[in-house]
Structures are given as C-alpha cells and as structure tokens.
Design a protein around this motif. Structure first.
Motif, PDB file in Angstrom:
ATOM      1  N   LEU A  72      77.272  12.360 127.949  1.00  0.00           N
ATOM      2  CA  LEU A  72      78.318  12.377 128.971  1.00  0.00           C
ATOM      3  C   LEU A  72      79.154  11.110 128.920  1.00  0.00           C
ATOM      4  O   LEU A  72      80.379  11.154 129.071  1.00  0.00           O
ATOM      5  CB  LEU A  72      77.675  12.535 130.354  1.00  0.00           C
ATOM      6  N   GLY A  73      78.493   9.987 128.687  1.00  0.00           N
ATOM      7  CA  GLY A  73      79.208   8.720 128.647  1.00  0.00           C
ATOM      8  C   GLY A  73      80.234   8.651 127.540  1.00  0.00           C
ATOM      9  O   GLY A  73      81.289   8.017 127.695  1.00  0.00           O
ATOM     10  N   ARG A  74      79.963   9.305 126.411  1.00  0.00           N
ATOM     11  CA  ARG A  74      80.926   9.301 125.319  1.00  0.00           C
ATOM     12  C   ARG A  74      82.201  10.044 125.679  1.00  0.00           C
ATOM     13  O   ARG A  74      83.237   9.877 125.045  1.00  0.00           O
ATOM     14  CB  ARG A  74      80.319   9.915 124.055  1.00  0.00           C
ATOM     15  N   HIS A  75      82.130  10.882 126.709  1.00  0.00           N
ATOM     16  CA  HIS A  75      83.310  11.601 127.194  1.00  0.00           C
ATOM     17  C   HIS A  75      83.881  10.961 128.460  1.00  0.00           C
ATOM     18  O   HIS A  75      84.765  11.538 129.099  1.00  0.00           O
ATOM     19  CB  HIS A  75      82.958  13.063 127.464  1.00  0.00           C
ATOM     20  N   GLY A  76      83.354   9.797 128.828  1.00  0.00           N
ATOM     21  CA  GLY A  76      83.837   9.118 130.018  1.00  0.00           C
ATOM     22  C   GLY A  76      83.395   9.765 131.319  1.00  0.00           C
ATOM     23  O   GLY A  76      83.972   9.500 132.383  1.00  0.00           O
ATOM     24  N   ALA A  77      82.363  10.603 131.254  1.00  0.00           N
ATOM     25  CA  ALA A  77      81.868  11.296 132.446  1.00  0.00           C
ATOM     26  C   ALA A  77      80.682  10.529 133.027  1.00  0.00           C
ATOM     27  O   ALA A  77      79.877   9.947 132.290  1.00  0.00           O
ATOM     28  CB  ALA A  77      81.432  12.715 132.099  1.00  0.00           C
ATOM     29  N   PRO A  78      80.536  10.531 134.350  1.00  0.00           N
ATOM     30  CA  PRO A  78      79.419   9.809 134.963  1.00  0.00           C
ATOM     31  C   PRO A  78      78.097  10.536 134.755  1.00  0.00           C
ATOM     32  O   PRO A  78      78.062  11.753 134.578  1.00  0.00           O
ATOM     33  CB  PRO A  78      79.800   9.776 136.446  1.00  0.00           C
ATOM     34  N   THR A  79      77.012   9.779 134.767  1.00  0.00           N
ATOM     35  CA  THR A  79      75.677  10.367 134.720  1.00  0.00           C
ATOM     36  C   THR A  79      75.344  10.922 136.091  1.00  0.00           C
ATOM     37  O   THR A  79      75.458  10.205 137.087  1.00  0.00           O
ATOM     38  CB  THR A  79      74.637   9.313 134.312  1.00  0.00           C
ATOM     39  N   PRO A  80      74.972  12.191 136.206  1.00  0.00           N
ATOM     40  CA  PRO A  80      74.695  12.765 137.528  1.00  0.00           C
ATOM     41  C   PRO A  80      73.475  12.117 138.174  1.00  0.00           C
ATOM     42  O   PRO A  80      72.513  11.748 137.495  1.00  0.00           O
ATOM     43  CB  PRO A  80      74.442  14.247 137.230  1.00  0.00           C
ATOM     44  N   SER A  81      73.523  11.975 139.489  1.00  0.00           N
ATOM     45  CA  SER A  81      72.384  11.386 140.205  1.00  0.00           C
ATOM     46  C   SER A  81      71.174  12.308 140.166  1.00  0.00           C
ATOM     47  O   SER A  81      70.034  11.863 140.207  1.00  0.00           O
ATOM     48  CB  SER A  81      72.768  11.093 141.658  1.00  0.00           C
ATOM     49  N   ASN A  82      71.432  13.613 140.075  1.00  0.00           N
ATOM     50  CA  ASN A  82      70.348  14.592 139.953  1.00  0.00           C
ATOM     51  C   ASN A  82      70.603  15.417 138.689  1.00  0.00           C
ATOM     52  O   ASN A  82      71.455  16.305 138.684  1.00  0.00           O
ATOM     53  CB  ASN A  82      70.299  15.503 141.179  1.00  0.00           C
ATOM     54  N   PRO A  83      69.878  15.119 137.606  1.00  0.00           N
ATOM     55  CA  PRO A  83      70.136  15.809 136.340  1.00  0.00           C
ATOM     56  C   PRO A  83      69.414  17.143 136.190  1.00  0.00           C
ATOM     57  O   PRO A  83      69.384  17.701 135.093  1.00  0.00           O
ATOM     58  CB  PRO A  83      69.632  14.801 135.312  1.00  0.00           C
ATOM     59  N   ASP A  84      68.826  17.655 137.269  1.00  0.00           N
ATOM     60  CA  ASP A  84      68.134  18.935 137.177  1.00  0.00           C
ATOM     61  C   ASP A  84      69.144  20.059 136.962  1.00  0.00           C
ATOM     62  O   ASP A  84      70.326  19.929 137.265  1.00  0.00           O
ATOM     63  CB  ASP A  84      67.323  19.214 138.448  1.00  0.00           C
ATOM     64  N   GLY A  85      68.644  21.181 136.473  1.00  0.00           N
ATOM     65  CA  GLY A  85      69.492  22.353 136.320  1.00  0.00           C
ATOM     66  C   GLY A  85      70.097  22.452 134.937  1.00  0.00           C
ATOM     67  O   GLY A  85      69.647  21.807 133.982  1.00  0.00           O
TER      68      GLY A  85
END
Length: 224
Positions: free
Chosen positions: A105-118
């Motif tokens: 996600l970081g390589r696309h400039g997107a934040p890491t979700p606080s809850n990565p479930d799902g």
C-alpha cells in the motif's frame, strides 16, 4: 551446469492456475517448473504466511532455483528467499521489489489500515486491468477464477529484502494497467538487470511463448 528449477509465484487474487500456459511452454522445452498457491488469495493470511509457503517449496527443491515473482508475489518472495541458500536468481515480473520496512500500500501512497482484517474484493473489470492483450476467451476464463485477497497481505511490511544478496532481474510490462509502468521503472532500479515487454500485466497468459523465451534466457545467463 544443470539447469535451475523455475519456481513461479503468482500475484494477488490469483492462484497457481494462472501459470498453466507458461508452464506448458517451459515443460516442452525441458525445464523443471514448480508453483505455489499463496494462502493470502482467498484466506486471511499475510506476507509472512505467504513467505513460509514459498520457503517451504524452495526447500523441497534439490539444486539451484530461479524464483519468478509476479505482481504482489514479489512481496513474499522478497521476504522469503533471503533465507534460501539454493535460490540463485529472482525475476520480478511487474512485481513489488520492496525494501525493508515497505509494504504494498505504501508504494502507492496509501495509508496502512488500522484494522487489516478482511479482504480486498476482486477489482472491477479485471479483464482490461490484468489481461488487456490476452485472447478474450482466455482472459474471461482467468477473470472467473479470481478470489478476494487478504487485506493483511497488502499492509504487512517486509522485514528482509533478498535482492540485496541474491541477483535479480526486473521485467517491466510497458502496457500494464494494474501496476503503472512508471512505478515499475522505479522498482526496477533495485534490480541488477532490467528487461521490458510490450505487454499488459500478465504476459504469461497473453504471450506465454515470448515470455518463456525471455525467462529461459534470464535463467541461463550468469547471475548479475
């Protein structure tokens, strides 16, 4: 020197089935080929889980191994094969050649979700996204086999980067609609050698013969 075994590692939403056209060409040319099914495609598994699967398969192979990682598959391969003494080369095919501390996600400039479930659902219109230059029937059949991808696999960071110690080659897919070619070019600066193909995201489906020829050339050359 004997030929290395080729270990093919698929990307997100896919499975080992996506390599079948390429594998058929490679087998006809006498190459030994192995594949894996990453648990993050269809299950709530992360990078470390996928890396264990890759490492376990490498350990089953006697002799040298060239690992071919497609797209997301570059992440667990980068993590795993730093611990594999028989891996002699990594081929990143439109793949994420990440550095320690990075995630997809970081390589696309997107934040890491606080809850990565799902899960991340199969993208809308996967045929033009992944298989724009493949025969229509093949592209539609492949799209029908895609499964949701674990969110955790996109958010977990890499803690080892095998390409620092193992020679690597990057194959840029110049007509890619899934992983922008500009980003591929940035990632490719980390590889020892770069090749380019006028293909969409999945040349193993759209041009398996041409990709097999390139892959066998890479696997047969001295490592750099």
């Amino acid at each position: 020197m004997s030929r290395p075994t080729l270990l093919l590692v698929h990307g997100a939403w896919h499975g080992s089935w996506c390599w079948e056209p390429l594998t058929a060409v490679l087998h006809a040319d006498g190459w030994e080929v192995r594949t894996v099914d990453l648990p993050s495609a269809g299950r709530e598994a992360g990078v470390q889980d996928d890396a264990r699967v890759v490492l376990q398969e490498v350990a089953r192979i006697d002799g040298p191994v060239v690992v071919v990682a497609h797209s997301y598959g570059g992440v667990p391969v980068t993590q795993a094969v730093a611990e594999a003494p028989n891996v002699v080369h990594i081929v990143y095919l439109a793949a994420y050649q990440l550095e320690v501390g990075e995630n997809l996600l970081g390589r696309h400039g997107a934040p890491t979700p606080s809850n990565p479930d799902g899960f991340q659902a199969v993208p809308d219109q996967p045929v033009p996204l992944f298989y724009a230059d493949a025969p229509t029937a093949d592209a539609e059949a492949a799209a029908a086999r895609l499964v949701p991808q674990s969110t955790r696999s996109f958010s977990e960071t890499v803690t080892a980067a095998a390409w620092h110690t193992i020679p690597s080659t990057y194959v840029v897919c110049e007509q890619d609609q899934a992983l922008p070619p500009q980003l591929q070019e940035e990632l490719a600066t980390r590889a020892g050698t770069v090749h380019r193909m006028a293909s969409s995201h999945s040349p193993f489906l759209s041009m398996p013969g041409r990709f097999a020829a390139l892959l066998t050339k890479i696997a047969s050359e001295p490592a750099r």
